[in-house]
Design a protein around this motif. Sequence first.
Motif: not given
Lengths: 762, 328, 185
Positions: A680-682, A685, A687, A689
């Motif tokens: 799961i990408v924020d 950022h 990132r 998560l």
Amino acid sequence: MSPLDISPQRGDAGDGIGGRPPRIDGLAKIRGEAAYAMDQPVEGLAHAVLVTATIAAGWVRGIDRTAAEAAPGVLLVLTPGNTPPLHAASTWTGEAPPTSEYRPLEPEIRHVGQQIALVVAESLEQATEAATLLRVDYEAAPFLADFTVPDAGEGQDLPPLTIERGDADTALASADIRISAEYGTPREYNVPIEPHGLTARWDGDALTLWEPSQWLDGMARNYAEWFGIGFEQVRLISPYIGGGFGSKALALPHGAIAAQAARMLGRPVKLVLTRPQTFTAFGGRAATRQLLELGADADGHLLAIRHRGWQETSRNGLWVEPLNAATALMYEVPHLSSRQRVVPVNTVTPSAKRAPGENPSAFALECAMDELAYALGQDPLALRLRNEPGRDPHSGKLWSSRRMREAYAAGADSFGWARRNPTPGAMRDGPLRLGWGMAAGTYPVRRSAGEAMVRILADGGVEVASSTSDMGTGAYTILAQTAASVFGLPLARVRVTLGDSTLPRAPVSGGSQMAGLMTGAVDKAARAAREELIGLALNDPRSPLRGVANTLAVAEGRLIAPRGEAPPLPIAELLTAIGRDRVEALRDTLAENGLKPEDRYRAFTTVSTMRAPTDGEYSMHSWCAHFVELAVDEALGSVRLRRIVTAFDAGLLYNPRLAESQIKGGIVMGIGQALLEGGIVDRRHARVLNNNLADYLLPTHADIPPIEVISVGEPDPHASALGGKGVGELGIVGLAAAIANAVFHATGKRVRDLPITLADLC
Amino acid sequence: MRDFAYHRATTLEQAGPLAARAESAILAGGTTLLDLAKCDVVRPAEVVDITHLPGLADIRADAESLHLGALVRMAAAMRHVAVRAACPAVAQALALSASAQIRNMATLGGNLLQRTRCAYYRDPASFPACNRRTPGSGCAAAGGVTHHHALLGTSEACIATYPGDLAVALVAVGAVIEIGTRWMPAEDFFLLPGETPHREFALEPGEIVTALCIPASAASRRSAYLKLRDRASYEFASVSVAAGLELAADGTIADVRLALGGVATIPWRLHAVEAALTGRHPTPATLREASLLAMQGATPRPDNRHKLDLAPRLVHRALEQLLQGDAA
Amino acid sequence: MPPTAHAAAPAAAPPAALPQGSPVPNRPITLFINGHDHVVMVEDRTTLLDALRERLHLTGTKKGCDQGQCGACTVHLDGQRVLACLTLARQAEGSAIATIEGLAGADGTLHAVQAAFLAEDAFQCGFCTPGQIMSAVACIREGHAGSEAEIREYMSGNLCRCGAYPHIVAAVQRAAAALPSEASS
């Protein structure tokens, strides 16, 4: 330490090839005695902790090491500014590096989690705390979080993956029935329970590494090139591997910096990635998207497939996940158009995860076939049978073996597929809607050369040695079985030593090729040793059998004259009589793979000589058919599996007990892929998560239903020396599609993006 | 983990002052404290192990209440016949929590005090902004990935979900928390984030939860806990509900207790649903309509909107199950 | 953990000089493991897992996540299965610790659970296996091996990425038939 002295129970089909003896490395594993890389006691160890970037792109302007260096127990703090470069190493495909230097700590940041510093201390606790004390000054730059952000664009075309067979556009336009759908898979991670890590020790210019490895020779070559030392000066030791699934085949940046620190410190250094770091220190499966259009006539004969694929890669590395690997192969399709594009984003370079290519390819294709079946009003299994190809539609070659029809029949029969009501939502159990879904899978037969030493000992026992590795595949056991077959010995008399780069060579344990090629190498070496033994028995002046017989056989550890000319002579007695303590043979299978002795180093330390499944007269693949029953709570959207039946053709199974375990393991990983797993990408950022095991959800015991696996394979003499085809990756291919199709059958909802969650179904 | 000194307290009188020191943290089962210390979210200089304090691990039941010592391990409470009889919702909430190993370690008191699983809260190195961790630093979750974040009880400062199961059951059945010599309803023990999300529990420095007390009630005896999640086990709730029910002789609902987990910043008592049911006949329509009130006042986000539908359905399911249990 | 941590200092400040003096980095403690006392030097913050693995070289207990999320470090503390990664070594002082190394008999006789794991091929890579076995022994003892469904639920704290789950369940069933369980209270 090694499983050498284990006496397994005799299997119910004997100890030879095709028998079902338990794992010979099992006793060490269930006692907690199997020494994995991180379990090795090494004198004078220092502990290292990696520090990683918290930005996705930009530069490390500087790192203040003062506080960390002053912390108790700290021995060394490596940053981009104080770490000498290494030599660049050639790639695993055997290509020369583009640059001359390799910097394991670079100031330029290309993804969150990129390693930027290493802290070494006397204790792990001290290193861990000191690692939090570094002050990093970043200069951030714009980044692409993933391939869905608009700026990422459409990426670059991958011409080698383009297929234009016939005229797909025209055929689609004229098809009676067409479906078009887009399928997505997220970033998926290998997540072996053993985290990556290593202990590195220098003795002068010799480097010893205890590191889990699916490819000892390839990784040893890489370390040798990095440090400018000879291949023979690197010793990589990996007797056991706590799972890899594709992720432990290559030397990785954390290995470089740990070995670098050990050299600088003059002390052995142990570095184990934290679980969160295992999500960014190396790549898992790339996120993918596929647009599929299928056209068929009214009877359900496929006319055309139009396939467009997109996948992520990193900004500084190209990983190709071939999304048409199954698309071009599974069905008789006169017209096929396939293109693939790769989209660079700020992530770690993706890499191999169980069945790279075939897995996402089959997910999309097998879901699309289900959609087509519904569009046609046909049974999904009948549609597949109608389009079963007589030969490889892509290469035009005959199949070496394709027992797909047998797999469909056996799977459907055991599952009870004929009782399926095809109407979505029609099958119920109280408040639950039942879904029955099916899908097919395939994995190619890849071939490389192998090498093995087989040694007949004075006590009549046999030793087998190779640098190949056993990450749970059963290599120890099936190689022992191979030798046991040749000598007619019980398994207890065969010792197997693996996982040490000083042993005879082996290529990567990946691509499901290990079992086929290493059983071939051991078989060849064992036969050679047997021939030499028989020659000695017939010809050595001190042999009791000299002049007694013209030929001899070997069985049950004895030399046997075929017409009873002499009583059977135990091998041990012969060796004693002729004054030998051993008879041994080292053999490779270079020639069988069309290679020469000078190809030897390249053959084992790169994949450049790996043969394609269509290299030769036939097209060679394993096959499987999955049948899945699940229950969906209609109001709440939860999916729970009830049972799975998978029938498969992987040729001869060297040890059906272990092969069945691997197929089931692939199925379990496929369940995770279908219902639970995904990075799961924020996107603010770049990132991931959920970089831990509470948030990146692996299946638990409770997620797994009863699984029945049925082998319908027969020995395939073209695929390997002993007739087996690939097993390790097969089970996961198509499984997620079978689940997605079952979810549709239960609910009428077609979920095309994995994983399928509560949010999709409630 | 930062370095710390370990103290093993042997009396409550000794533990209180130790725990009151500015940089000390109480250690019970350790499943939250050591986890957060490894994440660098908490950095105690001293750790006070209270698991050897005497008298805090009893389970006692009488006609009026069920008393659970704060140091009772989750597994022990889950298995205890008195707990199962007095409040099935609590036993079920415990059984559906974490894993068998963690339930053997974690204490009931510590379980109440577990912290949010907000990924932004748990990673201070990557996300400096967190009002719950560092007052006034901002909220990294706002505008981020929020599929596990709260829809109820949120504030500008914090949207982190309370992750526990036990507390949801306790709040539903009107349990009381014993803190040394004072008592407080469980519902008051958990603080809404408001402007002060770093204040999560109604505890003063040095105060130690000593017991949980569940007043005997028909609704508690007839209660259940349902937990919905993607993974079949060993996962925090996507949505959970604790429900308790008492029917009057005429078949109307005399008492109903409901609380939600997984969707709010604190264990979320459903007073509005309870009010809509109390005194009514539990007809399917009444149950359905009342359940729809469960998410009243919710502030959904794009990636957790589905919980607006899920939570009422789960409430409805729980009530149906309790009623079916009556029929059976 | 990476560097910006200071900007994110939580309510509790970083450790400073304490009134009663700084903690002693290493001190000897005695752990009672598999029936024997072991004196081991630990820091107060040393976990039981790191004490076993790094200081006592009892490496059968594995570190898979160090966050209480995988179960590979499962050991028994006074007969109860717990996670060694979330237990301080000092917390375990005075308790009986059992690890995989102590499970088989002194003469090498396998525990029934070990034998069942071998017979059912209940592992592949073997890394999660010590934790699975320690968990399974406790699962049976607790009386939670009554059905396949119950075994699955009560073994779910032990992740297996090789996917040996169906065979582990079969092994637990096989062993449970041969072992006593405590009646649940």
